[in-house]
Design an enzyme around this catalytic site. Sequence first.
Site, mmCIF file in Angstrom:
data_model
loop_
_atom_site.group_PDB
_atom_site.id
_atom_site.type_symbol
_atom_site.label_atom_id
_atom_site.label_comp_id
_atom_site.label_asym_id
_atom_site.label_seq_id
_atom_site.Cartn_x
_atom_site.Cartn_y
_atom_site.Cartn_z
ATOM 1 N N GLU A 299 0.878 -0.971 -0.013
ATOM 2 C CA GLU A 299 0.089 0.004 -0.103
ATOM 3 C C GLU A 299 0.837 1.102 0.052
ATOM 4 O O GLU A 299 1.159 1.856 0.907
ATOM 5 C CB GLU A 299 -0.899 0.017 1.134
ATOM 6 C CG GLU A 299 -2.121 0.973 1.099
ATOM 7 C CD GLU A 299 -2.093 1.875 2.273
ATOM 8 O OE1 GLU A 299 -1.421 2.821 2.491
ATOM 9 O OE2 GLU A 299 -2.891 1.552 3.314
ATOM 10 N N GLU A 308 4.516 10.937 0.577
ATOM 11 C CA GLU A 308 5.527 10.134 1.489
ATOM 12 C C GLU A 308 6.380 9.631 0.471
ATOM 13 O O GLU A 308 7.199 9.004 1.007
ATOM 14 C CB GLU A 308 4.567 9.127 2.347
ATOM 15 C CG GLU A 308 3.755 9.831 3.256
ATOM 16 C CD GLU A 308 2.827 8.756 3.999
ATOM 17 O OE1 GLU A 308 2.797 7.638 3.505
ATOM 18 O OE2 GLU A 308 2.541 9.069 5.119
#
Length: 582
Positions: A299, A308
């Site tokens: 994920e 991120e």
Amino acid sequence: MEDSVAMQKRKHREFALASISELCSSLIPPPPSEAGSSSPGIARFASGDGSLPELQILRESNQVALNVDLRAAQIFRLGPVQSVCMVEGSDAGKQTSYSRGVAIQFRNEEDSEAFHCVYQQWKKEFNVQGGNLPNGTNAITSKSKFDEKIESSSAKMYFHYYGQLLHQQNMLQDYVRTGYIKLYSSDFFFVCSFFRHMYLPEEFIVHLFLGTYYAAVIENRADFMGRVVVDVGAGSGILSLFAAQAGAKHVYAVEASEMAEYARKLIAGNPILGQRITVIKGKVEDVELPEKADILISEPMGTLLVNERMLESYVIARDRFLTPHGKMFPSVGRIHMAPFSDEYLFVEIANKALFWQQQNYFGVDLTPLHGTAFQGYFSQPVVDAFDPRLLVAPPSFHVIDFNKIKEEELYEIDIPLRFISTVGARVHGLACWFDVLFNGSTVQRWLTTAPGSPTTHWYQLRCVLSQPIYVMAGQEITGRLHLIAHNAQSYTIYLTLSAKMWGPGAEQGGILQTSSCKLDLKEPYYRMSQPQVYPVSQDQQPQSLIQTQDVNIQSQDLDEAELMQQPSPNSCAQIDSLMQNA
């Protein structure tokens, strides 16, 4: 062939410079023609003789200000648009010094960010190839690939955050992502998770309630049965357990944070599945595995898909561990974009800066900082769930194919924008969301974060302009969404939207209005309110509901094509006054 063309394009990237100034030390004075001079020009990355990397800085007259092997140069930032390139030399004592340099100034921050991004790509590519520095030391350092591009403080906070069980619970309770069932009573509910210890038949769980990850794995057992799986950024190990349930021969759960210890405990508590799972604590950039993988599962998605920067780790894991014909779950991601109109959100953000309009705050005049505060609030992307009826044009999307994309291509993402407005409205910015595809052999599933669909922990993201633009129905909206990665594990966003001429002769018309903004994806405004219901004004015409591609948006209150009401003249006047004061 395409890879070769792309490589050549990147290797000859040029950047316009507002000015070039010669610097020097007493060791190597500049040529008389260059001493003290300052002029515009270009900076060009190119391959020299023998494919050695070079940086060429050329003045406007094509005079060479600097032509240097990148292995012997260092580039330092002096400010948002100023940098200096220093050429490495040695003095009599054989101690390294930087004996000559050129100060360069870019036209804007966006060009400066892009230049330094390409420079880091060059340096990393050279390091990967194992070239030798002039003094004979190898360019490959002991630092991992992750550590080279990510600021240590950011990485520390990142792994600490994902090392907490409370955050893992937040993700596990995202039933669209993972899968659980809520059974309601008058005062409480039970959460029926993926584990098969409940009294409900499996078919009922999978087909009616379970989230996309569980369904994508279980419905594609044929892909997992007897295969080696690598779980990239395993977290609590839940996806590894899914893969084991689907019959995987062995699963390697790679997790860099302290959550690896919790994953071991959870897996040990499920021994029938756990005997086929190995938890490895470390970064995918660093760890070694005893065998290649047939499937990668992960994920890696953040806000706007790319926040991120875990997609880069996902791609690195693909290159390091996946067999040539292996599968990736997920395999494709798409960033969807559409202009929106939301007067309530705009006023909410603008009003935050009203505090700084006080002329007598305990005897202090705060107004000198109002303009800075106003722009600061608009530099935050808004993360929330919004009503899809706020969109003023059908969305477009940008595809990222995880099977093919190179890691370096995620450092800078440039998306041209073009929309046709379906209504007349004030456009307050660009709304964004994403979806990812699990391309199994048996079933293909999309996980969507689209407005109007069940809300996930990603919500949606909106980039709000401090200067809205006005559009009419049928008018063309163009622009650019430019994302540049930075070392705090996120991106700087540059957005430009323009309204073009409409009506007869529009092809010959030019730009009527343009508005731009710079935002930091690392520092969003987490509004996260539920979608509001906006009434319809009498002068608005119904339009068909905007659907996301390949994803059905089902909502009981979206049967009619309703749009938000136009702002009142008083509201517009108040906002225009705020922007002028800013």
